[in-house]
Design an enzyme around this catalytic site. Sequence first.
Site, short mmCIF file in Angstrom:
data_model
loop_
_atom_site.label_atom_id
_atom_site.label_comp_id
_atom_site.label_asym_id
_atom_site.label_seq_id
_atom_site.Cartn_x
_atom_site.Cartn_y
_atom_site.Cartn_z
N GLY A 12 1.23 -1.07 -0.07
CA GLY A 12 -0.13 0.24 0.00
C GLY A 12 0.67 1.42 -0.09
N GLY A 14 0.58 4.66 -1.31
CA GLY A 14 -0.12 6.16 -1.07
C GLY A 14 0.66 6.94 -0.88
N MET A 16 0.90 7.76 2.39
CA MET A 16 2.15 7.63 3.88
C MET A 16 3.19 6.08 3.07
SD MET A 16 1.28 9.07 6.22
CE MET A 16 1.51 8.60 7.61
N GLY A 17 3.06 5.14 3.04
CA GLY A 17 3.61 4.15 2.27
C GLY A 17 4.79 4.80 1.16
N ASN A 110 -4.91 3.91 10.39
CA ASN A 110 -5.54 4.93 10.66
C ASN A 110 -7.11 3.49 11.57
OD1 ASN A 110 -4.72 7.33 11.63
ND2 ASN A 110 -5.26 8.70 9.99
N LYS A 192 -5.91 8.95 18.83
CA LYS A 192 -6.23 9.04 17.50
C LYS A 192 -7.10 9.43 16.76
CE LYS A 192 -3.77 10.18 12.97
NZ LYS A 192 -2.74 9.85 12.80
P1 NAD Z 1 -3.71 6.78 0.16
O1 NAD Z 1 -5.30 7.37 -0.15
O2 NAD Z 1 -2.96 7.87 -0.58
O3 NAD Z 1 -3.38 5.11 -0.15
C1 NAD Z 1 -3.94 3.82 0.73
C2 NAD Z 1 -4.06 3.64 -1.73
O4 NAD Z 1 -5.68 4.00 -2.33
C3 NAD Z 1 -2.81 2.85 -1.85
O5 NAD Z 1 -2.89 1.90 -2.57
C4 NAD Z 1 -2.65 4.27 -3.15
O6 NAD Z 1 -2.43 3.55 -4.64
C5 NAD Z 1 -4.49 4.33 -3.51
N1 NAD Z 1 -4.76 5.87 -4.13
C6 NAD Z 1 -4.59 6.38 -3.81
N2 NAD Z 1 -5.04 7.67 -4.91
C7 NAD Z 1 -5.49 6.88 -5.67
C8 NAD Z 1 -6.22 6.90 -6.86
N3 NAD Z 1 -6.60 8.62 -7.15
N4 NAD Z 1 -6.24 6.18 -7.85
C9 NAD Z 1 -6.42 4.65 -7.31
N5 NAD Z 1 -5.52 4.02 -6.43
C10 NAD Z 1 -5.37 5.11 -5.46
O7 NAD Z 1 -3.84 6.44 1.55
P2 NAD Z 1 -2.41 7.39 2.71
O8 NAD Z 1 -3.05 8.25 3.10
O9 NAD Z 1 -1.24 6.93 2.64
O10 NAD Z 1 -3.59 6.75 4.07
C11 NAD Z 1 -3.10 5.23 4.30
C12 NAD Z 1 -3.51 5.18 6.04
O11 NAD Z 1 -2.56 6.09 6.70
C13 NAD Z 1 -4.88 5.33 6.16
O12 NAD Z 1 -5.47 4.55 7.12
C14 NAD Z 1 -5.32 6.37 6.14
O13 NAD Z 1 -6.25 7.19 7.30
C15 NAD Z 1 -3.85 6.47 7.48
N6 NAD Z 1 -3.27 7.69 7.29
C16 NAD Z 1 -3.03 8.89 6.75
C17 NAD Z 1 -2.60 9.70 6.83
C18 NAD Z 1 -1.73 11.01 5.72
O14 NAD Z 1 -1.18 11.92 6.14
N7 NAD Z 1 -2.13 10.70 4.23
C19 NAD Z 1 -1.33 10.29 7.88
C20 NAD Z 1 -1.52 8.87 9.01
C21 NAD Z 1 -2.11 7.74 8.32
C1 AOT Z 2 -3.16 13.52 11.35
N1 AOT Z 2 -4.37 13.69 10.41
O1 AOT Z 2 -4.45 11.61 10.60
C2 AOT Z 2 -2.35 13.37 10.74
O2 AOT Z 2 -6.35 13.29 7.58
O3 AOT Z 2 -6.65 11.45 8.11
C3 AOT Z 2 -6.11 12.28 8.87
C4 AOT Z 2 -5.10 12.00 9.45
C5 AOT Z 2 -1.63 13.58 12.49
C6 AOT Z 2 -2.16 13.52 13.49
C7 AOT Z 2 -3.52 14.57 13.44
C8 AOT Z 2 -4.20 13.85 12.12
#
Ligand code: NAD
Ligand code: AOT
Length: 316
Positions: A12, A14, A16-17, A110, A192
């Site tokens: 995964g 995206g 964060m990955g 999350n 969180k």
């Molecule tokens: P993301 O949506 O960026 O990626 C998740 C998946 O969706 C990946 O496989 C990605 O390739 C796919 N994807 C993204 N955009 C796409 C598109 N336009 N079309 C097709 N596929 C698409 O998710 P993320 O933000 O990396 O979040 C991953 C986890 O981490 C979630 O549980 C999220 O809540 C958590 N998280 C995110 C953040 C943040 O700042 N983004 C912070 C803390 C925790």
């Molecule tokens: C967040 N934001 O988790 C990140 O947008 O889904 C989000 C998210 C770091 C600390 C607090 C909130």
Amino acid sequence: MGVLKVKVAIAGAGAMGSRFGLMLSQGGVDVTLIDGWKEHINAIRENGLQANYNGKDVTVKLPVMLQAEVDCAEKFDLVIVFTKSMQLAQMLHDIQGVLGEQTKVLCLLNGLGHVETLEKYVQRDNIFLGNTMWTAGLTGPGKVKLFGSGSVELENVGDGKQDDAKQLAEFLSASGLNASYSDNILYSIYRKACVNGTMNCLTTLLDCNMGQFGATSTAHQIVVTIVKEFAAVAKVEKIDLDVDELIAHVESCYDPSISGHYPSMYQDLIQNKRKTEIDYINGAISRKGRKYGVPTPYCDLITEMIHAKEELLGAK
Ligand code: NAD
Ligand code: AOT
């Protein structure tokens, strides 16, 4: 876990990955990205992962695998799953071939309830659960914007695996990920989830950023009610949330340094017409509330309204 010997996959990749992949790679770790979004994987394969990293443009060449084409040839020592919550089961199903007997799986998503999903695919002793304050954003296939700092907390799920969890935290910290061992990760995850269970859905429903929401006359009362619902449900699971501290923690999102932020749920639904993680945040509290006989009317309504908005916007 010596940095150079550990083979890591990010399942995964995206926003964060990609952040974790980039930081580990810059820390000298052998890291492979696995993802299901073809255009994204193709872009990284052709041009590298292009990041605006703390204001500078950097390109990192990383091995990539398309999720549907994961082969069994290589086993990884560590897999960090970073899908959206609703994609987790499919990802775990698709990567079975690269999980060996000893492969540790770290989940930093999350939301609530991921251990139940992980346990269907990974033995308990190899599961590590965590929570992160890092952030990231995708700006297009193969492109990410990364700024600010963050941290990771993690704990072993298997009994007696504390030392492995501590080593894992040290391993991540060696690449600057600022990870620490927690002896109460479920508390941190609920803490969180209270931020996500207020800021994410309310900014999405009200079409505003966190600061604009916080400036409304009803914001405080809404936050208090939602946090109390989370606390009432957590209490049944013997997790005693400090409600006053949590309300202050949620309301720290109105600080001018971050108040302009649109949470990930807003970005997913309003900006990109993608389905949200609501069923793993407020929706999880609703389901648990029904099961435990604890009323959660705000979480119930919010979950239904986010689903209605997903339908109205034709979210995929
Ligand atoms: P993301 O949506 O960026 O990626 C998740 C998946 O969706 C990946 O496989 C990605 O390739 C796919 N994807 C993204 N955009 C796409 C598109 N336009 N079309 C097709 N596929 C698409 O998710 P993320 O933000 O990396 O979040 C991953 C986890 O981490 C979630 O549980 C999220 O809540 C958590 N998280 C995110 C953040 C943040 O700042 N983004 C912070 C803390 C925790
Ligand atoms: C967040 N934001 O988790 C990140 O947008 O889904 C989000 C998210 C770091 C600390 C607090 C909130």
